[in-house]
Design a protein around this motif. Structure first.
Motif, mmCIF file in Angstrom:
data_model
loop_
_atom_site.group_PDB
_atom_site.id
_atom_site.type_symbol
_atom_site.label_atom_id
_atom_site.label_comp_id
_atom_site.label_asym_id
_atom_site.label_seq_id
_atom_site.Cartn_x
_atom_site.Cartn_y
_atom_site.Cartn_z
ATOM 1 N N ALA A 1 0.833 -1.210 0.000
ATOM 2 C CA ALA A 1 0.000 0.000 0.000
ATOM 3 C C ALA A 1 0.863 1.253 0.000
ATOM 4 N N THR A 2 1.967 1.236 0.761
ATOM 5 C CA THR A 2 2.838 2.419 0.823
ATOM 6 C C THR A 2 3.419 2.736 -0.558
ATOM 7 N N VAL A 3 3.820 1.694 -1.299
ATOM 8 C CA VAL A 3 4.365 1.922 -2.652
ATOM 9 C C VAL A 3 3.274 2.529 -3.549
ATOM 10 N N LEU A 4 2.076 1.922 -3.533
ATOM 11 C CA LEU A 4 0.979 2.441 -4.382
ATOM 12 C C LEU A 4 0.602 3.877 -3.987
ATOM 13 N N ASN A 5 0.599 4.151 -2.670
ATOM 14 C CA ASN A 5 0.176 5.473 -2.195
ATOM 15 C C ASN A 5 1.050 6.608 -2.708
ATOM 16 N N GLN A 6 2.334 6.297 -3.016
ATOM 17 C CA GLN A 6 3.254 7.341 -3.491
ATOM 18 C C GLN A 6 2.755 7.955 -4.814
ATOM 19 N N PHE A 7 1.995 7.175 -5.583
ATOM 20 C CA PHE A 7 1.475 7.665 -6.870
ATOM 21 C C PHE A 7 0.248 8.561 -6.681
ATOM 22 N N GLU B 1 0.466 14.008 -5.199
ATOM 23 C CA GLU B 1 -0.355 14.814 -6.107
ATOM 24 C C GLU B 1 -1.512 15.457 -5.338
ATOM 25 N N ALA B 2 -2.129 14.661 -4.433
ATOM 26 C CA ALA B 2 -3.254 15.185 -3.640
ATOM 27 C C ALA B 2 -2.809 16.316 -2.716
ATOM 28 N N LEU B 3 -1.528 16.242 -2.262
ATOM 29 C CA LEU B 3 -1.019 17.266 -1.343
ATOM 30 C C LEU B 3 -0.489 18.502 -2.084
ATOM 31 N N GLY B 4 -0.419 18.415 -3.423
ATOM 32 C CA GLY B 4 0.029 19.573 -4.220
ATOM 33 C C GLY B 4 1.493 19.526 -4.583
ATOM 34 N N GLY B 5 2.051 18.310 -4.766
ATOM 35 C CA GLY B 5 3.454 18.175 -5.187
ATOM 36 C C GLY B 5 4.369 17.863 -4.024
ATOM 37 N N PHE B 6 5.635 17.539 -4.344
ATOM 38 C CA PHE B 6 6.594 17.133 -3.317
ATOM 39 C C PHE B 6 7.432 18.334 -2.887
ATOM 40 N N SER B 7 7.295 18.748 -1.630
ATOM 41 C CA SER B 7 8.121 19.840 -1.101
ATOM 42 C C SER B 7 8.228 19.644 0.409
ATOM 43 N N TRP B 8 9.054 20.439 1.089
ATOM 44 C CA TRP B 8 9.220 20.228 2.540
ATOM 45 C C TRP B 8 7.905 20.435 3.276
ATOM 46 N N ILE B 9 7.060 21.363 2.767
ATOM 47 C CA ILE B 9 5.788 21.638 3.451
ATOM 48 C C ILE B 9 4.809 20.466 3.266
ATOM 49 N N THR B 10 4.841 19.845 2.051
ATOM 50 C CA THR B 10 3.924 18.707 1.852
ATOM 51 C C THR B 10 4.440 17.455 2.586
ATOM 52 N N VAL B 11 5.763 17.366 2.799
ATOM 53 C CA VAL B 11 6.296 16.266 3.617
ATOM 54 C C VAL B 11 5.773 16.424 5.049
ATOM 55 N N ALA B 12 5.812 17.671 5.547
ATOM 56 C CA ALA B 12 5.270 17.946 6.897
ATOM 57 C C ALA B 12 3.773 17.647 6.937
ATOM 58 N N PHE C 1 -5.710 23.565 10.708
ATOM 59 C CA PHE C 1 -5.340 24.935 10.344
ATOM 60 C C PHE C 1 -5.747 25.291 8.916
ATOM 61 N N GLY C 2 -6.529 24.416 8.288
ATOM 62 C CA GLY C 2 -7.098 24.738 6.984
ATOM 63 C C GLY C 2 -6.145 24.603 5.812
ATOM 64 N N ARG C 3 -4.981 23.966 6.023
ATOM 65 C CA ARG C 3 -4.002 23.829 4.940
ATOM 66 C C ARG C 3 -4.436 22.752 3.946
ATOM 67 N N ILE C 4 -5.091 21.699 4.445
ATOM 68 C CA ILE C 4 -5.581 20.635 3.554
ATOM 69 C C ILE C 4 -7.059 20.360 3.835
ATOM 70 N N SER C 5 -7.738 19.802 2.826
ATOM 71 C CA SER C 5 -9.168 19.515 2.995
ATOM 72 C C SER C 5 -9.349 18.225 3.818
ATOM 73 N N PHE C 6 -10.587 17.992 4.245
ATOM 74 C CA PHE C 6 -10.873 16.795 5.050
ATOM 75 C C PHE C 6 -10.553 15.502 4.286
ATOM 76 N N PRO C 7 -11.006 15.351 3.009
ATOM 77 C CA PRO C 7 -10.669 14.101 2.305
ATOM 78 C C PRO C 7 -9.162 13.879 2.193
ATOM 79 N N VAL C 8 -8.399 14.962 1.886
ATOM 80 C CA VAL C 8 -6.938 14.820 1.751
ATOM 81 C C VAL C 8 -6.332 14.411 3.097
ATOM 82 N N MET C 9 -6.885 14.952 4.194
ATOM 83 C CA MET C 9 -6.404 14.570 5.524
ATOM 84 C C MET C 9 -6.617 13.067 5.748
ATOM 85 N N VAL C 10 -7.793 12.568 5.338
ATOM 86 C CA VAL C 10 -8.099 11.141 5.507
ATOM 87 C C VAL C 10 -7.145 10.292 4.659
#
Ligand SMILES: [Zn+2]
Ligand SMILES: [Zn+2]
Length: 283
Positions: A148-154, A158-169, A180-189
């Motif tokens: 699942a972890t390998v598949l999730n990388q695809f 993208e759902a978080l808006g690209g790979f950067s230090w802020i999206t890693v956090a 804090f409103g940075r991501i939507s509820f579905p993306v959080m799930v």
């Protein structure tokens, strides 16, 4: 098999088992509904392969969990000698003699044969008769978590808006970022499920390694901590059969429903000397 054993003994056991079942179920739905359509929009055969592999992994996790929880592994109902033999103990709670390697569990409220530890995710003790199912559960939680972890990388980046230090956090701390409103509820799930899958992989593989090391020396956690090595029968393969049964490769890899008889009754454990004497007698 005892269905009454499925009843949780305390709140943390109930939460642990519920968490495991929900994590497995939600991961499967997430991969099939969200991740796979994003990866292979054209090639349906690849999707069928992933779905079949997923069903096989989920089946192995759930059936190992079921067998682990319902296998009777206590001294209750077994005929115990009235005199205390060498290496036996008297259990004050059960008010009876307990065989070597068995210990009383405060949560299960019984003496467990060749007790290793009380597992919060299955809400039962890991002992002689159910260790095989625990080992299969760890293997498939590790495999499923990795897959699942390998598949999730695809999907997740993208759902978080690209790979950067802020999206890693974001990925590591989905809940505060959603608050804090940075991501939507579905993306959080989605991100939370991905973190759970990664933890499942790391947790499953670490425990699998730890218990493999114990198994090849035919030790329990208690015996390892106390430096007790008297139950090792020498060769690692003999020790593995002692723990997983004679048909262990097929039983662990294919399904817990594959028969793999254990060589002992869970009460009498020979030392290496007694075992070689017995096997030369039977020749
Ligand atoms: Zn007891
Ligand atoms: Zn227990």
């Amino acid at each position: 098999m005892k269905l009454a054993k499925l009843k949780p003994k305390n709140v943390s056991d109930a939460i642990g088992t519920l968490f495991l079942v929900l994590a497995v179920g939600s991961t499967f739905i997430f991969e099939v509904q969200m991740v796979l359509p994003r990866i292979h929009t054209i090639d349906a055969t690849v999707n069928y392969f992933h779905i079949s592999a997923g069903i096989f992994i989920v089946f192995n996790i759930m059936s190992n969990l079921w067998c682990l929880m319902t296998t009777e592994n206590s001294t209750a109902g077994l005929m115990m000698p009235s005199v205390l033999k060498p290496n036996w103990r008297f259990c004050m709670v059960c008010e009876g003699n307990s065989p070597p390697r068995s210990y009383h569990c405060q949560i299960c409220d019984e003496c467990v044969l060749k007790r290793d530890h009380h597992c919060v995710f299955s809400g039962c003790c890991i002992g002689y008769k159910n260790f095989r199912f625990y080992y299969g559960l760890l293997l498939y939680v590790g495999i499923g978590g990795f897959y699942a972890t390998v598949l999730n990388q695809f999907f997740v980046w993208e759902a978080l808006g690209g790979f950067s230090w802020i999206t890693v956090a974001n990925h590591l701390l989905p809940f505060p970022f959603w608050l804090f409103g940075r991501i939507s509820f579905p993306v959080m799930v989605y991100t939370f499920i991905s973190i759970v899958d990664l933890c499942g992989f790391l947790f499953g593989v670490s425990l699998l390694y730890y218990h493999s090391m114990l198994m090849i020396n035919n030790q329990t956690t208690y015996e390892k901590n106390k430096g007790i090595t008297q139950y090792s029968l020498g060769h690692w393969k003999t020790n593995v059969v002692e723990n997983l049964g004679s048909n262990w490769v097929a039983a662990i890899l294919l399904s817990p429903l594959v028969s793999s008889p254990l060589p002992r009754n869970g009460i009498d454990f020979p030392t290496i000397k007694e075992n070689s004497l017995n096997s030369s007698k039977s020749k």
